[in-house]
Write a protein that holds these residues in place. Structure first.
Motif, mmCIF file in Angstrom:
data_model
loop_
_atom_site.group_PDB
_atom_site.id
_atom_site.type_symbol
_atom_site.label_atom_id
_atom_site.label_comp_id
_atom_site.label_asym_id
_atom_site.label_seq_id
_atom_site.Cartn_x
_atom_site.Cartn_y
_atom_site.Cartn_z
ATOM 1 N N ALA A 1 0.867 -1.220 0.024
ATOM 2 C CA ALA A 1 0.104 0.186 -0.010
ATOM 3 C C ALA A 1 0.960 1.430 -0.133
ATOM 4 N N GLY A 2 2.060 1.155 0.612
ATOM 5 C CA GLY A 2 2.965 2.252 0.582
ATOM 6 C C GLY A 2 3.855 2.279 -0.398
ATOM 7 N N GLU A 3 3.768 1.461 -1.555
ATOM 8 C CA GLU A 3 4.447 1.469 -2.518
ATOM 9 C C GLU A 3 5.938 1.298 -2.143
ATOM 10 N N ASP A 4 6.316 0.338 -1.313
ATOM 11 C CA ASP A 4 7.780 0.160 -0.707
ATOM 12 C C ASP A 4 7.771 -1.400 -0.997
ATOM 13 N N ALA A 5 8.998 -1.671 -1.896
ATOM 14 C CA ALA A 5 9.479 -3.022 -2.198
ATOM 15 C C ALA A 5 10.176 -3.537 -1.014
ATOM 16 N N ASN A 6 9.540 -3.765 -0.041
ATOM 17 C CA ASN A 6 10.103 -3.987 1.611
ATOM 18 C C ASN A 6 10.273 -5.699 1.420
ATOM 19 N N TRP A 7 11.472 -5.918 0.909
ATOM 20 C CA TRP A 7 11.666 -7.539 0.887
ATOM 21 C C TRP A 7 11.943 -7.867 2.233
ATOM 22 N N GLY A 8 12.411 -7.086 3.262
ATOM 23 C CA GLY A 8 12.669 -7.770 4.634
ATOM 24 C C GLY A 8 11.381 -8.295 5.021
ATOM 25 N N ARG A 9 10.151 -7.808 4.889
ATOM 26 C CA ARG A 9 9.037 -8.377 5.348
ATOM 27 C C ARG A 9 8.649 -9.615 4.636
ATOM 28 N N VAL A 10 9.046 -9.527 3.437
ATOM 29 C CA VAL A 10 8.700 -10.830 2.543
ATOM 30 C C VAL A 10 9.511 -12.122 3.247
ATOM 31 N N VAL A 11 10.890 -11.760 3.437
ATOM 32 C CA VAL A 11 11.689 -12.744 4.189
ATOM 33 C C VAL A 11 11.045 -13.192 5.593
ATOM 34 N N MET A 12 10.558 -12.231 6.273
ATOM 35 C CA MET A 12 9.766 -12.644 7.397
ATOM 36 C C MET A 12 8.700 -13.504 7.158
ATOM 37 N N ALA A 13 7.779 -13.034 6.263
ATOM 38 C CA ALA A 13 6.697 -13.953 5.968
ATOM 39 C C ALA A 13 7.108 -15.442 5.425
ATOM 40 N N VAL A 14 8.107 -15.593 4.691
ATOM 41 C CA VAL A 14 8.793 -16.829 4.290
ATOM 42 C C VAL A 14 9.135 -17.341 5.522
ATOM 43 N N GLY A 15 9.918 -16.966 6.233
ATOM 44 C CA GLY A 15 10.282 -17.565 7.674
ATOM 45 C C GLY A 15 9.430 -18.012 8.407
ATOM 46 N N LYS A 16 8.049 -17.182 8.572
ATOM 47 C CA LYS A 16 7.236 -17.636 9.513
ATOM 48 C C LYS A 16 6.225 -18.658 8.886
ATOM 49 N N ASN B 1 18.578 -1.012 -7.231
ATOM 50 C CA ASN B 1 18.759 0.396 -7.495
ATOM 51 C C ASN B 1 17.478 1.106 -7.152
ATOM 52 N N GLU B 2 17.433 1.556 -6.196
ATOM 53 C CA GLU B 2 16.115 2.206 -5.505
ATOM 54 C C GLU B 2 15.254 3.070 -6.144
ATOM 55 N N ALA B 3 15.837 3.764 -6.985
ATOM 56 C CA ALA B 3 15.135 4.491 -8.089
ATOM 57 C C ALA B 3 14.066 3.810 -8.855
ATOM 58 N N GLU B 4 14.840 2.664 -9.476
ATOM 59 C CA GLU B 4 14.360 1.844 -10.635
ATOM 60 C C GLU B 4 12.969 1.122 -9.742
ATOM 61 N N VAL B 5 13.395 0.350 -8.460
ATOM 62 C CA VAL B 5 12.448 -0.466 -7.902
ATOM 63 C C VAL B 5 11.190 0.625 -7.447
ATOM 64 N N SER B 6 11.317 1.822 -6.883
ATOM 65 C CA SER B 6 10.368 2.752 -6.520
ATOM 66 C C SER B 6 9.454 2.910 -7.732
ATOM 67 N N GLU B 7 9.818 2.998 -8.836
ATOM 68 C CA GLU B 7 9.008 3.663 -10.050
ATOM 69 C C GLU B 7 8.150 2.358 -10.356
ATOM 70 N N VAL B 8 8.697 0.934 -10.238
ATOM 71 C CA VAL B 8 7.796 -0.298 -10.683
ATOM 72 C C VAL B 8 6.679 -0.449 -9.621
ATOM 73 N N MET B 9 6.999 0.142 -8.250
ATOM 74 C CA MET B 9 6.015 -0.039 -7.030
ATOM 75 C C MET B 9 4.917 0.932 -7.226
#
Lengths: 412, 412
Positions: B321-336, B366-374
């Motif tokens: 929802a915040g257009e954030d490619a937050n892969w740390g949270r994806v790791v968390m969800a994989v782990g749980k 590349n943060e800018a590139e990722v932010s764009e696709v989000m």
């Protein structure tokens, strides 16, 4: 990030007594935050035993792996940093834990194997452990017995208040003390991971006894809370027993079944329960503390699963945020748990007022009366399944727009 | 309740062809809503077979229990109402289903055992089935082959757009048609329960064949979507096959292994997949359609569990929802998820851009590139586990303040 203290924060903060054999110091190492402390060093006397329980994540952080490997020996130091979780950092993460432990060992004068570590903060960013150079040496010199509140503050991330608890108990004829601290917020706060908690006592307990106490103690405390169903990669609860009370005549306990442990175990569990409740009270965006009680289940495990299904349901949690005694959603959450349940035997109450009975709306249901109790900052949802004699209880909080804002707005 | 159409609504709505042997009619019976239709009657010709899959809730609604008991025989009528779910209504709920079926049977001229029922709306309110008196008789007279959009509208609750899909396939040398409709929103919308879907075809299929198609078809369609992890007490998907295409030479199929079914099964699954995606696109408060792909898992079941863990994580959903490619949270969800996973082999990409590789941040990130696709309204999260060859895919949506508002604000 929210800087307003949660309306659910405890109003009376205990005076934290010293624990013989434990000294604490904090510093601002500039790991991520500006203008606040972010490192805690706890120094323990020789002979301190340690026990730990950790996240069940299959992707644990480097410090979690470090601590797991060191359990069973003694402990002389604990280093906790906030701002960086050292999680999902690959080989450099393992190098950072080894370097941190080695710097701490030198500062304290012990083996790196006696150093325990916990990190909380951003996932995936390398942790620059060289920042601990010098800092830990100074902290070892400054460490003092009365820095408990400062310690609890240094380990915070998006927590809105520091969390401490204390208790005393008789062990043999001596009085022993238990101090604890915790940090929580979300299972992952903005970019951050972790529930951390550290408990210290001067009781002379073997590692095995301490581990046994911890394992049974977390079951109905830290394992019975949920903020958002998300499990961090870094959850760590460590307990340290310095044994210093032996000098005052406290008996050394080396069997978990020792009857002299009873009062201590009770006080220890009270500290864990107190800290766990504070974590629930400081859930991200929380405006209501929610206690879910499930009675009449076929087994305690079944009651726990149903209680967690209710406590983790976004629809139940948003209803509580809206001060709505929406028992239909509670039924839904009971039904989806997959545990034995008979719709036509269900009864549900909110803060003591029964709204549903025998699988239908309670005939005596009074909307105005129920609406009034839903304004309370603490909401108790009680479900009677009517199947057996088992019971369980979990704590959670409501799901508010503030939770979404904290976790979704920070980029946009 | 939101009246704005979801920004994720499909832009081209198909023209729904008639299905020989099926007639539809809708009415405003005043069950709960004002100024809109809330009852659908579908009348099917003699010889129509029926199959169904239902919520796995242990507390199912009365109509779910009714339908389950009637499967295996033929179907002549389907009655769907919105506004009241007839769930958790005790004995009066069972009486309401029996009365509704009996009124429909009389209107259509069939046995009550050939009438199928679905209800969606408030839980726990008694459904006054006498409101169907007269209404269903009129509807039976008015029923016409081209009322598909009206039907899809009558079954909506908090849906922001009606959901229909259609496909054709060759069966033997004949062309057969499949039409479907669905309603979704949240698993429970404000006070309301349910995902409902109804699929109709003129293909001559035995009940057993239809049930087999439905059971395998839902696996990667309706069972592979989640809005908020909450499972309704009323989820119902019914499929009806009139067999009318037999008159045009379509072969009668009575074995699920019949090779002539292949093209039909494909088209049937496409209709299910299309409807299921529309449900995800109309999740309460949704602003992003999220596709989660898990590759390299040890089994498909394991891939599904990990994908669902990601898709149900409030922290992943708020990050989207915040257009954030937050892969740390994806790791968390994989782990749980508790499934086999090796942190150091994980790779994660958002909309085709790899952000994490071998358990650490991708060096080329590349943060800018990722932010764009989000910013894209459709976000694909792909996780490569690097353990095996199995793969799975689920659809969900983001978690926004609007979701909390829809589900929490309506009282306050």
């Amino acid at each position: 990030m929210s800087t307003t203290v949660s309306p659910l924060a405890p109003t009376d903060v205990p005076d934290m007594p010293p624990i013989a054999g434990v000294k604490l110091a904090t510093a601002a190492a500039g790991i991520r935050y500006k203008g606040r402390t972010d490192v805690l060093l706890a120094v323990m006397d020789k002979g301190t035993t340690v026990a730990g329980v950790f996240t069940k994540s299959k992707c644990p952080s480097a410090p979690v792996e470090w601590c797991r490997a060191k359990l069973g020996r003694g402990a002389r130091a604990l280093v906790v940093n906030s701002g960086n979780a050292n999680a999902f950092t690959g080989k450099t993460g393992r190098q950072a834990t080894a370097l941190t432990a080695s710097i701490a060992a030198k500062a304290v004068g012990c083996s790196a194997n006696e150093v325990f570590l916990a990190s909380t903060g951003v996932i995936g960013e390398p942790l620059d452990a060289t920042k601990f150079n010098g800092v830990l040496g100074t902290l070892a010199e400054q460490a003092a017995p009365d820095e408990w509140m400062a310690a609890a503050k240094a380990i915070m991330t998006t927590d809105t208040f520091p969390k401490v608890a204390t208790a005393t108990a008789k062990l043999g004829k001596s009085k022993v003390t238990i101090n604890g601290m915790a940090k929580g917020a979300g299972m992952i706060a903005p970019d951050m991971a972790t529930m951390l908690s550290f408990v210290f006592t001067d009781a002379p307990l073997s590692s095995a006894v301490l581990q046994s106490l911890l394992k049974s103690g977390v079951e109905d405390t830290f394992n019975a809370i949920t903020i958002d169903s998300d499990t961090s990669t870094s959850d760590t609860l460590l307990a340290f027993a310095t044994g210093a009370a032996a000098a005052d005549g406290a008996p050394k306990i080396s069997r978990a079944s020792d009857p002299r442990l009873k009062a201590f175990a009770k006080a220890f569990n009270e500290v864990l329960a107190n800290l766990a409740e504070q974590v629930a009270r400081d859930g991200e965006g929380a405006r209501k503390l929610v206690e879910v009680i499930v009675e009449g289940a076929t087994t305690k495990n079944s009651a726990r699963k149903i209680a967690m299904s209710i406590a983790n349901s976004p629809l139940v949690k948003t209803a509580i945020a809206g001060e709505d005694a929406n028992w239909g959603r509670v039924v839904m959450a009971v039904g989806k748990a997959g545990e034995p349940a008979n719709r036509d035997k269900l009864s549900i109450s909110f803060n003591g007022i029964r709204v549903a009975k025998s699988g239908a709306r309670d005939p005596s249901y009074n909307e105005a009366e129920v609406s009034e109790v839903m304004k309370n900052p603490k909401i108790q949802i009680k479900v009677a399944l009517g199947l057996g004699k088992s019971r369980d209880r979990v704590l959670t909080c409501d799901l508010t727009k503030e939770y979404v804002a904290i976790n979704g707005d920070y980029r946009s």
